[in-house]
Structure formats: structure tokens, C-alpha cells
Design a protein around this motif. Structure first.
Motif, short mmCIF file in Angstrom:
data_model
loop_
_atom_site.label_atom_id
_atom_site.label_comp_id
_atom_site.label_asym_id
_atom_site.label_seq_id
_atom_site.Cartn_x
_atom_site.Cartn_y
_atom_site.Cartn_z
N ARG A 356 4.96 -24.96 18.68
CA ARG A 356 5.54 -25.31 17.38
C ARG A 356 4.88 -26.54 16.78
N LEU A 358 1.81 -27.12 16.62
CA LEU A 358 0.54 -26.76 16.00
C LEU A 358 0.73 -26.40 14.53
N SER A 359 -0.31 -26.58 13.76
CA SER A 359 -0.27 -26.21 12.35
C SER A 359 -0.17 -24.70 12.20
N PRO A 360 0.60 -24.21 11.21
CA PRO A 360 0.67 -22.76 10.94
C PRO A 360 -0.70 -22.17 10.65
N LEU A 361 -1.65 -23.01 10.26
CA LEU A 361 -3.01 -22.54 9.99
C LEU A 361 -3.62 -21.88 11.22
N LYS A 367 -7.72 -22.63 16.92
CA LYS A 367 -7.72 -24.10 16.93
C LYS A 367 -9.01 -24.64 17.51
N ASN A 375 -4.95 -15.86 17.61
CA ASN A 375 -4.74 -15.94 16.16
C ASN A 375 -4.76 -14.54 15.57
N TYR A 407 9.71 -17.46 12.24
CA TYR A 407 9.10 -18.79 12.38
C TYR A 407 10.15 -19.86 12.66
#
Length: 603
Positions: A356, A358-361, A367, A375, A407
């Protein structure tokens, strides 16, 4: 009972061969269901039936087996019988292959079809690799073998991850009966055959890139190679989504109505039984099916049949959990386990908040090189393309609810967003006219070449482990964390069948009864928690403890150690399937435990 176990250890190629025979058996059994006229009409609205053979037979078999395993004292013999029947059907399917249409007809194919076949063949080859993933070795394989040996799921909770298992491990046990660890990967691959069939109904040269986007999501590479029973259910729910959301089925008679209700319930219930996280997608799909039922004036029939199937095929699992682990029955409707188990709340928090920070990107792009397949890929950009489709508000609401709820209260990991990813791409395929002019969307298909490259790297790194014994040893030593440690321990205890407490989580490699210490990561209730778990552990009368790294890495068992039984310098290294995550070497320690009650000596 594991048929061909010793033979497969010496000749690992028998593992994938037996797995393929079992898969062909499921295909053959599924073909029998095509004789049901109403079912064939339903399926052929969305796909050629042959692409859904395995999906249909497997869901039906799995749904029936689970409640029987929970209540019957002879359930392991049912697993043996089912495995043998599927295998026999597989043999018959091989004998009639010459007279049977191939699933993929490559006559008159164009360039994009060639790419598709390359992608699918690549995934098929990758699915033939031995099991190397940490989670599979820590609990999936352990549970599947327990079902095969004892005819039931584990009832102890010293391995917290046992609380997450379901009917997926039941299917895994069928593969292990024939000593085919590859069967699980092949089952996940069969989900992609279903996916291909659903897309094939609508694809052409202009929109073919959408199929390539669906197939080439990097997270699919992870799900197939990790031998996790998840991708199969994702594709099962995709079939339900297509059936109720994208096609206007003519519910012209009672037979069609009841066939659709039964089929949808089989798929959705089995998905939840396989992995509790499917409760969200399955619930949303069922609610929408209720709307379809109301609009077509068969809501009463849907409610009645669904209630009966809920009682027979879903409620027994909840009751079994309640009777085995305690808590309240109501709690199991919204949790996969009861929070009354000491440490369960921390375990749930760990699951929900994993990644959680981590960036949603990073749900879209990796990463770093260490997580290349963690991903969704560039195809996730098509979520925004949904707004280019006019009207269709029902789907937009469904998609929005899924993503937001998942999410906020689910685990923000890309594999849990693969369902809306596939729904979106298939939805756009059915509404392609709305995005036809946006040619730049085709550029997203470049991820196909990226994914295929990774798959073939995995094939070269992992699949040789299924060819012969020497290659298997090399592959597992390099790529399966804990393999070398347990190989050494198994040899040290060759003539001793005593139970072992393991500090390492790869208990699937243990030949003796190997007890996980997973609960120690989450339990903070020193008195009540330790007493419960140690009482469960001591039932097996463990005689040894295995650990790695430092000799004092024995957690709470320091005062329970009698002496060092065996030691090996640089027994192995932290193996990973990704070459960018290689770890250093560590030492191995095998201790003998003191006689007496473990509770008297734990710290």
C-alpha cells in the motif's frame, strides 16, 4: 498417495506429461457438456464451445469435490478416483486427436494471429516449469498434499496462510496424485484458452491489438509461473461478465433460463471458494445478473436456484471454517478467517496493506527490475478509454465500484486488478466503434514484445527443471528459495521420519512432516497465542528444528534445543526466479529438540 513419485524424481519429464494428460482429460470431459443443448446455446453466444471445455469441466468438478472433502471421511479416495477418471479421459482424448479439430486452426492466419499463437505457446511452455514461487512452496503445495494424504484441509493455524486456501488446492491435489506439480500451471494456462475464445468471437485485423493487450499483461506471467490458483478463476469470472454484460441472451424458454442461472452460480461460487478475494467481483456480477433476471422476468427463478446452490456448495465451507477455527458464522461471510484467532487481526492488516505504501503508478509500470512482472502493463491506460464510449453507464459504474472498493479495502496489488483490466479490454472490443479513430491506442500493444521476452527468459531459466533430474536440481537450486536447505536436511534425516519445525517458509520441500512457524510473524498475544499454537505443533511430536543464516536464528525455541544435529556451511543461497533479485549464500543448521513438553521450554 503419489503415483509415479519415485519415477518422477528420477525422470522429471513425467510431471508435465502427466499434467498434459490430465488437462486433455478435463477437455474431453468438458466436451461431454457440449451435448447439453441449452448450455451449448448459451456458450456459443460468446465463444466456440471447445475453448471453454476445460473451464466448464474444471469448475463443475471443483465445486462438487469441495463440500464432499469437508464432510466425508473417505474424501481422499474420492480424490484418487476423480484423478484416475480424468487421466483415463485424457488417454482417450489423445487417441482421438487425429480425428479431432485442433483448438487453434492456423490456416489463413495473418500477422497478428501469428503473434497471438507465439504468446499462447510461450505461456504453455512456461506453465511446464516446476514450482519455484515462495507462496506456492510455503502453503499451496503443503495444503494440496495434505488433502491428498489426509482427505481434508489442515485444521491447525500455526501456518496462518493456510487460512486463505480453498478449492484451488483441491485441484492441485489431483495433479500431485500423478506427481505432476506442473498441473497447476497448466490449469492457469487453460484460463487463457478460455480468454482467447471469448475474444475470438469479435476480433478482426483492426482490433486485434486488444487481444494482445489482454494476453500480454505482465502480471499474467507471474500468475502462470507462480502456480497460484488465481488466473483460472479470473478467466471464469470473465466468461460470466461476457455472458451477462456484453451479450443480449434470448431467454426464450425455461431450459435456457435455468441453464444460465446454474452456470453463472457454478462459476461465481467456485471462484469465491478458490480465493476469498473474488467475493467482490463475484458479488458485483451476481447483483447485475439479478438485474438481468428482473428485466427478463425470471428473478424468482434466479433467487430460488441461487439459494439452493448457495446452501449446497458455498455454506458448507463457511460452516467448516466456523466449526474448525471458531468465531461466529456470520464473520465468514465478509472475512476469509475469524479475527478471534490470536494474531489474525495483524495478519489481516498485513494482507490488506501489502504494497500500500507504493505509488498506484506501479500498478501499471514496474517499480524496478526486481518486479518486472508485478504490474498490469500499458494496457491499463485503456481504463480511461472507457469514457470515450457513449452511454454504457452500467459498465462504468461497475468498473468504478470494483476499482474503488478493491483499492480501499483490498490489497493494492496488480494481480487483484487484473479482472477489471480484462473486463475493460473486452468491453472496448465489443464497443470498438467508439474508439476506432484513436489509432494511438494501438501503440499500447508494444507491451506484447516486452512480455514475450520475459516469458522466454523464464522458459530458459525454469522449464529445463522439468526435463531431467540434474537440470531440475540446478534450476531449483538457483530459483527456488529454500530448496538447497531442505535437500540437505532431507538427506541428513533420510532414515528418520520425525516431524521438523522449520524457520524457513519453503516447507513444501520437506519430505518429513514440516511445521511452519509462520504464526510468529503475527502473533503478539504471548500467553494465549503461544499456548494455542505450541499445543497444535506438539501433536506431531517434532524432534528437529531447521534454520538458516545464523545459528541463533531459532526464534522462541532457543531453550528447546538439545544439540546441533547437522551443520553445513553455505548450504544454499537466496534463490529467486528473477535474476535481478539474486541473494547471497547462507549456512544451514539442523538441531535436535529436547524431549518433553514444548510449552515448558519456549521463550
Amino acid at each position: 498417495m503419489f503415483l509415479f513419485k519415485e519415477l518422477t524424481l528420477n525422470y522429471p519429464i513425467l510431471g508435465p506429461l502427466n499434467g498434459i494428460i490430465l488437462l486433455l482429460g478435463l477437455y474431453n470431459i468438458g466436451n461431454l457438456f457440449s451435448k447439453i443443448k441449452s448450455l451449448k446455446i448459451l456458450i456459443e453466444n460468446i465463444s466456440e464451445f471447445k475453448y471453454q471445455n476445460i473451464l466448464i469441466s474444471c469448475n463443475i468438478i471443483s465445486l462438487i469435490l469441495l463440500p464432499i472433502i469437508l464432510i466425508s471421511p473417505y474424501s481422499k479416495y474420492l480424490i484418487y478416483f476423480t484423478s484416475i477418471i480424468i487421466y483415463i479421459f485424457g488417454i482417450f482424448q489423445i487417441l482421438k486427436i487425429k480425428n479431432h479439430n485442433l483448438i487453434f486452426n492456423i490456416k489463413n492466419y495473418h500477422f497478428t494471429e501469428i503473434i497471438t499463437f507465439i504468446v499462447l505457446i510461450s505461456y504453455f511452455l512456461l506453465s511446464l516449469a516446476p514450482i519455484t514461487h515462495g507462496d506456492a512452496l510455503a502453503y499451496h503445495t503443503d495444503v494440496a498434499k495434505n488433502i491428498l494424504i489426509n482427505g481434508t484441509f489442515p485444521t491447525e493455524v500455526f501456518n496462518f496462510h493456510h487460512l486463505l486456501v480453498g478449492s484451488g488446492e483441491t485441484l492441485m491435489s489431483i495433479g500431485f496424485f500423478f506427481s505432476s506439480e506442473q498441473f497447476t500451471g497448466l490449469l492457469q494456462f487453460s484460463g487463457l484458452i478460455s480468454l482467447y475464445g471469448l475474444f475470438k468471437k469479435k476480433i478482426n485485423k483492426e482490433n486485434y491489438f486488444l487481444l494482445l493487450l489482454a494476453l500480454s499483461s505482465p502480471i499474467i506471467i507471474f500468475l502462470i509461473s507462480a502456480s497460484k490458483p488465481q488466473l483460472f478463476s479470473i478467466c471464469s469470472n470473465l466468461l460470466v461478465f461476457t455472458l451477462i454484460f456484453l451479450k443480449n441472451i434470448k431467454y426464450s424458454n425455461k431450459t435456457i433460463i435455468y441453464s444460465s442461472i446454474i452456470l453463472i452460480n457454478i462459476f461465481l461460487i467456485n471462484s469465491i471458494n478458490t480465493k476469498f478475494s473474488f467475493i467482490l467481483s463475484s458479488s458485483l456480477l451476481f447483483i447485475y445478473f439479478m438485474k438481468v433476471s428482473h428485466d427478463n422476468k425470471f428473478l424468482k427463478e434466479t433467487i430460488f436456484v441461487s439459494f439452493i446452490m448457495f446452501i449446497i456448495f458455498y455454506l458448507p465451507f463457511l460452516i467448516w471454517k466456523f466449526q474448525t477455527f471458531g468465531g461466529s458464522l456470520y464473520e465468514y461471510f465478509y472475512n476469509p478467517f475469524t479475527l478471534t484467532i490470536p494474531g489474525a487481526e495483524i495478519f489481516k492488516t498485513y494482507l490488506v496493506n501489502f504494497k500500500r505504501a507504493l505509488s498506484p503508478l506501479f500498478l501499471i509500470i514496474p517499480k524496478d527490475l526486481g518486479v518486472l512482472t508485478d504490474n498490469l502493463g500499458l494496457g491499463a491506460l485503456l481504463f480511461f478509454a472507457v469514457f470515450l464510449v457513449k452511454r454504457k453507464f452500467n459498465f462504468k459504474i461497475l468498473l468504478g465500484l470494483f476499482i474503488i472498493i478493491s483499492y480501499l479495502i483490498g490489497q493494492p496489488s496488480s494481480r487483484f486488478f487484473l479482472e477489471p483490466y480484462l473486463w475493460t479490454i473486452l468491453f472496448l472490443l465489443y464497443n470498438f466503434d467508439h474508439i476506432r479513430k484513436f489509432h494511438f491506442l494501438k501503440l499500447t500493444a508494444i507491451q506484447t514484445f516486452f512480455s514475450v521476452s520475459i516469458v522466454w527468459a523464464g522458459i530458459f531459466l525454469l522449464v529445463p527443471g522439468s526435463i531431467n533430474a540434474n537440470l531440475r536440481d540446478q534450476v531449483l537450486s538457483k530459483s527456488a528459495d529454500g530448496y538447497s536447505l531442505f535437500k540437505w536436511a532431507n538427506q541428513s534425516l533420510k532414515n528418520d521420519n520425525s516431524a521438523i519445525i522449520s524457520i524457513h517458509r519453503a516447507i513444501g520441500f520437506g519430505e518429513n512432516k514440516t511445521i511452519s512457524t509462520d504464526y510468529l510473524r503475527f502473533n503478539t498475544n504471548i500467553k494465549e497465542g503461544h499456548i494455542r499454537y505450541i499445543n497444535e505443533i506438539k501433536k506431531y511430536k517434532p524432534k528437529y528444528l531447521i534454520t538458516w543464516g545464523q545459528k541463533d536464528n531459532v526464534l522462541i525455541f532457543k531453550n528447546c534445543i538439545s544439540k546441533l544435529h547437522s551443520f553445513k556451511k553455505r548450504v544454499g543461497h537466496h534463490g529467486t526466479r528473477n535474476p535481478f533479485n539474486k541473494g547471497g549464500y547462507y549456512d544451514g543448521f539442523l538441531y535436535e529438540l529436547k524431549d518433553g513438553d514444548l510449552i515448558d521450554c519456549i521463550n
